[in-house]
Each structure stands twice: as structure tokens, then as C-alpha cells.
Design a protein around this motif. Sequence first.
Motif, PDB file in Angstrom:
ATOM      1  N   ASN A   1       0.830  -1.208   0.000  1.00 34.56           N
ATOM      2  CA  ASN A   1       0.000   0.000   0.000  1.00 34.56           C
ATOM      3  C   ASN A   1       0.867   1.262   0.000  1.00 34.56           C
ATOM      4  O   ASN A   1       0.844   2.053   0.932  1.00 34.56           O
ATOM      5  CB  ASN A   1      -0.956  -0.023   1.192  1.00 34.56           C
ATOM      6  CG  ASN A   1      -2.159   0.860   0.950  1.00 34.56           C
ATOM      7  OD1 ASN A   1      -2.497   1.155  -0.186  1.00 34.56           O
ATOM      8  ND2 ASN A   1      -2.789   1.292   2.019  1.00 34.56           N
ATOM      9  N   VAL A   2       1.661   1.422  -1.056  1.00 30.06           N
ATOM     10  CA  VAL A   2       2.668   2.477  -1.154  1.00 30.06           C
ATOM     11  C   VAL A   2       2.317   3.445  -2.279  1.00 30.06           C
ATOM     12  O   VAL A   2       1.815   3.053  -3.325  1.00 30.06           O
ATOM     13  CB  VAL A   2       4.057   1.847  -1.425  1.00 30.06           C
ATOM     14  CG1 VAL A   2       5.092   2.878  -1.776  1.00 30.06           C
ATOM     15  CG2 VAL A   2       4.502   1.023  -0.241  1.00 30.06           C
ATOM     16  N   VAL A   3       2.623   4.730  -2.046  1.00 33.73           N
ATOM     17  CA  VAL A   3       2.549   5.745  -3.094  1.00 33.73           C
ATOM     18  C   VAL A   3       3.975   6.236  -3.345  1.00 33.73           C
ATOM     19  O   VAL A   3       4.699   6.558  -2.405  1.00 33.73           O
ATOM     20  CB  VAL A   3       1.658   6.938  -2.686  1.00 33.73           C
ATOM     21  CG1 VAL A   3       1.707   8.019  -3.745  1.00 33.73           C
ATOM     22  CG2 VAL A   3       0.230   6.478  -2.458  1.00 33.73           C
ATOM     23  N   GLN A   4       4.359   6.253  -4.620  1.00 36.75           N
ATOM     24  CA  GLN A   4       5.660   6.802  -4.988  1.00 36.75           C
ATOM     25  C   GLN A   4       5.433   8.017  -5.865  1.00 36.75           C
ATOM     26  O   GLN A   4       4.540   8.022  -6.719  1.00 36.75           O
ATOM     27  CB  GLN A   4       6.491   5.776  -5.751  1.00 36.75           C
ATOM     28  CG  GLN A   4       6.946   4.627  -4.901  1.00 36.75           C
ATOM     29  CD  GLN A   4       7.879   3.708  -5.668  1.00 36.75           C
ATOM     30  OE1 GLN A   4       7.645   3.426  -6.841  1.00 36.75           O
ATOM     31  NE2 GLN A   4       8.923   3.244  -5.005  1.00 36.75           N
ATOM     32  N   LEU A   5       6.249   9.032  -5.662  1.00 36.54           N
ATOM     33  CA  LEU A   5       6.199  10.234  -6.483  1.00 36.54           C
ATOM     34  C   LEU A   5       7.524  10.329  -7.228  1.00 36.54           C
ATOM     35  O   LEU A   5       8.587  10.433  -6.609  1.00 36.54           O
ATOM     36  CB  LEU A   5       5.971  11.471  -5.622  1.00 36.54           C
ATOM     37  CG  LEU A   5       5.725  12.760  -6.381  1.00 36.54           C
ATOM     38  CD1 LEU A   5       4.451  12.666  -7.214  1.00 36.54           C
ATOM     39  CD2 LEU A   5       5.651  13.933  -5.425  1.00 36.54           C
ATOM     40  N   ILE A   6       7.451  10.263  -8.570  1.00 34.22           N
ATOM     41  CA  ILE A   6       8.652  10.291  -9.410  1.00 34.22           C
ATOM     42  C   ILE A   6       8.779  11.676 -10.015  1.00 34.22           C
ATOM     43  O   ILE A   6       7.847  12.187 -10.632  1.00 34.22           O
ATOM     44  CB  ILE A   6       8.559   9.241 -10.535  1.00 34.22           C
ATOM     45  CG1 ILE A   6       8.392   7.850  -9.939  1.00 34.22           C
ATOM     46  CG2 ILE A   6       9.762   9.324 -11.451  1.00 34.22           C
ATOM     47  CD1 ILE A   6       7.957   6.806 -10.941  1.00 34.22           C
ATOM     48  N   ASP A   7       9.943  12.303  -9.830  1.00 34.30           N
ATOM     49  CA  ASP A   7      10.250  13.596 -10.439  1.00 34.30           C
ATOM     50  C   ASP A   7      10.936  13.310 -11.766  1.00 34.30           C
ATOM     51  O   ASP A   7      12.051  12.781 -11.794  1.00 34.30           O
ATOM     52  CB  ASP A   7      11.156  14.412  -9.518  1.00 34.30           C
ATOM     53  CG  ASP A   7      11.394  15.825 -10.041  1.00 34.30           C
ATOM     54  OD1 ASP A   7      11.517  16.011 -11.269  1.00 34.30           O
ATOM     55  OD2 ASP A   7      11.470  16.742  -9.205  1.00 34.30           O
TER      56      ASP A   7
END
Length: 178
Positions: free
Chosen positions: A160-166
Motif C-alpha cells: 500500500n505504497v505511493v511513490q512520487l517520481i520527479d
Amino acid sequence: TITGNSLEERHMKYISILCILLLSFGRAHTQVQGLQPITAENTWQLEQVARLGRGTANDLEWNPAGTVLAVGNATGVWLLNEELEELTQTPITQEVTDLAWSLDGAHLAATSGTNYSCSTQIWTSDFKEQRFLSSSCGNSVKWSADNRHLAVFNTTPDTNVVQLIDLVTSTVITLLGQ
């Protein structure tokens, strides 16, 4: 006597054909005997030589101009025109669970969250340059309004993970599930 059609000549032809078949079967049987049965321990030795069909579609997404339909499925990503004709093959050949065009149409993101392979990929819309690749699982991808960030959500119960990629710096910020 009738040449070539006598009972004796026909029997000889049948016997010859039978002998050829038996010899061929014997060789094939010997070759098969040399092979090992497929088990959990030796599956790493298997090599895919072909894949038939495109598999089941998992996601569909029109580009912002509405002219190209990206189809994410068990065999990767397919790009189709408005008549559903294939435009080009993409380098994404593993299962895709979700995909998204950037709002400006310059990039396409695809993610996979299967038991067999996990990845998140960002490509230029012409698929000439891969801008980002990670081996993290995802079930859903969403672009920010400025086309700089991609959010990847993995809904598997144990993560249950959210990743934010720049996209500019290729940095990844991870928010663990609550």
C-alpha cells in the motif's frame, strides 16, 4: 499382371511406409526421452520462443489529442490509431496493469503489479527514449498538472505504497501505506 497395382506391390508400399513411420517415431521418442520434465526447480531454464496473440487488455488510454489509443495488456503496450490499426510496436513487452499519457502528450507512463514482474516505466511518446525505469510494482499511475511528477500507487495489501517520481531529477519519494 498389372504393373504397380498388384496386391503384392501394394503390400510392399504399405510395409515400406510403415517401416519409415516406425523408424521416425523411434528417433523422435529417443529425442524426447533425453529431455527432463519441467519442475519448479528447473523452470529458470525455460526460454520463451514465441507468444501468440496480445492477451487481455488491462487499461486503455487516449493521448491528449485523441488520435492515439494506448492499450496496456499482458504482452505490453500497443499503440493504435482511431480505426484501431496498429501504429507501431513499443519496447514495453511485459504485462502492463495501468498506463497514462502526460497531459501535454509528450510522455507515456506504464506500470505493472503482477506476481511475475513489476516495473514502472516512462517513455517519450515516440518511444525513442526511456526517461525512467524502476522495478517497483504499481497498480495505478497519474501525472501532475505540470507534467513533471508521476504518482504511482501500489495497492497490494502488504505494501500500500505511493511513490512520487520527479521526471526532471529522476528522484523518487516514497510514502508508505497507513
